[in-house]
Design an enzyme around this catalytic site. Structure first.
Site, PDB file in Angstrom:
ATOM      1  N   ASP A   1      -8.010   1.840  -1.305  1.00 21.10           N
ATOM      2  CA  ASP A   1      -9.086   2.542  -1.409  1.00 21.10           C
ATOM      3  C   ASP A   1      -8.297   4.328  -1.224  1.00 21.10           C
ATOM      4  OD1 ASP A   1     -11.367   4.341  -1.032  1.00 21.10           O
ATOM      5  OD2 ASP A   1     -12.846   3.923   0.596  1.00 21.10           O
TER       6      ASP A   1
ATOM      7  N   THR B   1      -6.143   7.417  -2.677  1.00 23.77           N
ATOM      8  CA  THR B   1      -6.400   9.113  -3.682  1.00 23.77           C
ATOM      9  C   THR B   1      -4.899   8.946  -5.111  1.00 23.77           C
ATOM     10  OG1 THR B   1      -4.233   9.740  -2.350  1.00 23.77           O
ATOM     11  CG2 THR B   1      -6.363  10.790  -2.039  1.00 23.77           C
ATOM     12  N   ASP B   2      -5.174   9.736  -5.663  1.00 27.59           N
ATOM     13  CA  ASP B   2      -4.315   8.984  -6.935  1.00 27.59           C
ATOM     14  C   ASP B   2      -2.341   9.160  -6.518  1.00 27.59           C
ATOM     15  OD1 ASP B   2      -6.335   9.755  -8.206  1.00 27.59           O
ATOM     16  OD2 ASP B   2      -6.478  11.560  -8.462  1.00 27.59           O
TER      17      ASP B   2
HETATM   18  N1  SAM Z   1     -13.466   6.876  -1.104  1.00 30.51           N
HETATM   19  C1  SAM Z   1     -12.668   7.826  -1.468  1.00 30.51           C
HETATM   20  C2  SAM Z   1     -13.404   7.578  -2.947  1.00 30.51           C
HETATM   21  O1  SAM Z   1     -14.437   7.647  -3.081  1.00 30.51           O
HETATM   22  O2  SAM Z   1     -13.099   8.376  -3.951  1.00 30.51           O
HETATM   23  C3  SAM Z   1     -11.676   7.834  -2.301  1.00 30.51           C
HETATM   24  C4  SAM Z   1     -10.438   8.143  -1.573  1.00 30.51           C
HETATM   25  S1  SAM Z   1     -10.189   8.305  -0.014  1.00 30.51           S
HETATM   26  C5  SAM Z   1     -10.293   9.908   0.752  1.00 30.51           C
HETATM   27  C6  SAM Z   1      -7.931   8.452  -0.239  1.00 30.51           C
HETATM   28  C7  SAM Z   1      -7.663   8.729   0.981  1.00 30.51           C
HETATM   29  O3  SAM Z   1      -6.624   8.102   1.457  1.00 30.51           O
HETATM   30  C8  SAM Z   1      -7.599  10.353   1.841  1.00 30.51           C
HETATM   31  O4  SAM Z   1      -8.315   9.994   2.417  1.00 30.51           O
HETATM   32  C9  SAM Z   1      -5.937  10.435   1.223  1.00 30.51           C
HETATM   33  O5  SAM Z   1      -5.233  10.687   3.015  1.00 30.51           O
HETATM   34  C10 SAM Z   1      -5.494   8.347   2.031  1.00 30.51           C
HETATM   35  N2  SAM Z   1      -4.378   8.573   1.903  1.00 30.51           N
HETATM   36  C11 SAM Z   1      -3.009   8.380   0.678  1.00 30.51           C
HETATM   37  N3  SAM Z   1      -2.183   8.096   0.746  1.00 30.51           N
HETATM   38  C12 SAM Z   1      -1.881   7.639   1.594  1.00 30.51           C
HETATM   39  C13 SAM Z   1      -1.006   6.245   2.096  1.00 30.51           C
HETATM   40  N4  SAM Z   1      -0.200   6.407   1.698  1.00 30.51           N
HETATM   41  N5  SAM Z   1      -1.364   5.425   3.431  1.00 30.51           N
HETATM   42  C14 SAM Z   1      -2.436   5.617   3.653  1.00 30.51           C
HETATM   43  N6  SAM Z   1      -3.423   6.434   3.720  1.00 30.51           N
HETATM   44  C15 SAM Z   1      -2.981   7.525   2.546  1.00 30.51           C
END
Ligand code: SAM
Length: 283
Positions: A154, A156-157
């Site tokens: 889940d 980010t981009d």
């Molecule tokens: N649930 C969201 C939605 O409805 O679109 C999806 C986005 S969620 C907030 C994405 C999370 O991935 C973010 O909180 C970000 O900090 C985390 N993230 C990004 N890169 C990451 C990584 N390398 N390892 C773990 N978490 C990561």
């Protein structure tokens, strides 16, 4: 008048009128903002990109969690990578059969802020089955073997902290971290605008390289670029639609606002142009 605007392409912008900004902080990893809006309720953005709104988050979170859980209802050990807002965990916690959910979120502040400002999304993060690790998912997965029934990415981009979660190395390690009948589902970008379509093709090519079964399913998310979004379904054994015991899932009596079994089956039927984009990168 205050508007949140996201640039979807160099030629397209998407705006939501906001009543006020509730929170803003530059964490170690990204800028985190929370807005209040009339149309979409609260809105969480990271580095200026919209992550979720209270109004449409149920679509994303139900579809990322219930599709694999319906295919593999015996799943007991689940890993969520990213997802610090807690929406995916909330959906998973509806299954009494799940024994453990490891949440690996790189940015602890996303979890703290979601608990404070998005309680309807973050409400299950205190469930005793949930264990939070504040680490990079790319690094976490390197040392895991034959541990999980289901991995949900889940993220980010594919730029900034999320970039590593779209690499061949990462998908290969997810395969290794799963049991022999395990499933990985990931946020798979959009087929519609060119840059997003490239990202989704790249991800698909890499996932196909690691998993014997790799399909894509679609979902409608009004606040994401073009509204047409995809999830990836990668599996070591189970097909996402054939031989699924739909009745067993219905018998669980899990209440959803978006997900249902016919929609699950239908979401794997893709428009021709999307099938072509996928075929172009399949060997
Ligand atoms: N649930 C969201 C939605 O409805 O679109 C999806 C986005 S969620 C907030 C994405 C999370 O991935 C973010 O909180 C970000 O900090 C985390 N993230 C990004 N890169 C990451 C990584 N390398 N390892 C773990 N978490 C990561």
């Amino acid at each position: 008048m205050l508007w949140f605007t996201e640039q979807h392409t160099p030629n397209v912008r998407f705006s939501i009128k906001v009543d006020r900004q509730l929170f803003s902080e530059q964490s170690e990893f990204q800028r985190i903002d929370v807005f209040e809006s009339e149309e979409f309720g609260r809105v969480l953005t990271l580095d200026g990109y919209l992550m979720l709104t209270e109004k449409d988050e149920f679509i994303y979170h139900e579809m990322i969690a219930h599709v694999p859980m319906c295919v593999h209802p015996q799943a007991k050990n689940v890993l969520v990578i990213g997802g610090g807002d807690g929406g995916t965990v909330r959906e998973l916690c509806k299954y009494k059969t799940i024994e453990k959910i490891d949440l690996v979120e790189i940015d602890e502040r996303v979890v703290d802020i979601s608990k404070l400002y998005l309680p309807k999304v973050a409400c299950a993060l205190e469930d005793p089955r949930v264990h939070c690790y504040y680490e990079d998912g790319l690094k976490f997965i390197r040392h895991v073997e034959d541990e999980y029934d289901l991995i949900i990415v889940d993220s980010t981009d594919p730029f900034g902290p999320g970039e590593g979660l779209f690499t061949k190395e990462f998908y290969g390690n997810c395969f290794k971290a799963l049991h022999e009948d395990g499933i990985m589902v990931n946020q798979h970008e959009s087929p519609f605008y060119q840059e997003d379509a490239y990202a989704m093709q790249r991800a698909h090519k890499r996932i196909c390289h690691s998993f014997p079964i790799s399909r894509v399913y679609q979902v409608h998310i009004p606040t994401y670029p073009s509204g047409h979004w995809l999830f990836g379904f990668a599996s070591r054994k189970y097909h996402p639609v054939k031989e699924v015991n739909w009745q067993a899932w219905k018998d669980l009596r899990i209440r959803c606002r978006y997900y249902n079994c016919p929609l699950h089956a239908g979401s794997f039927a893709l428009p021709n142009y999307v099938e072509e984009l996928l075929r172009d990168v399949e060997d």
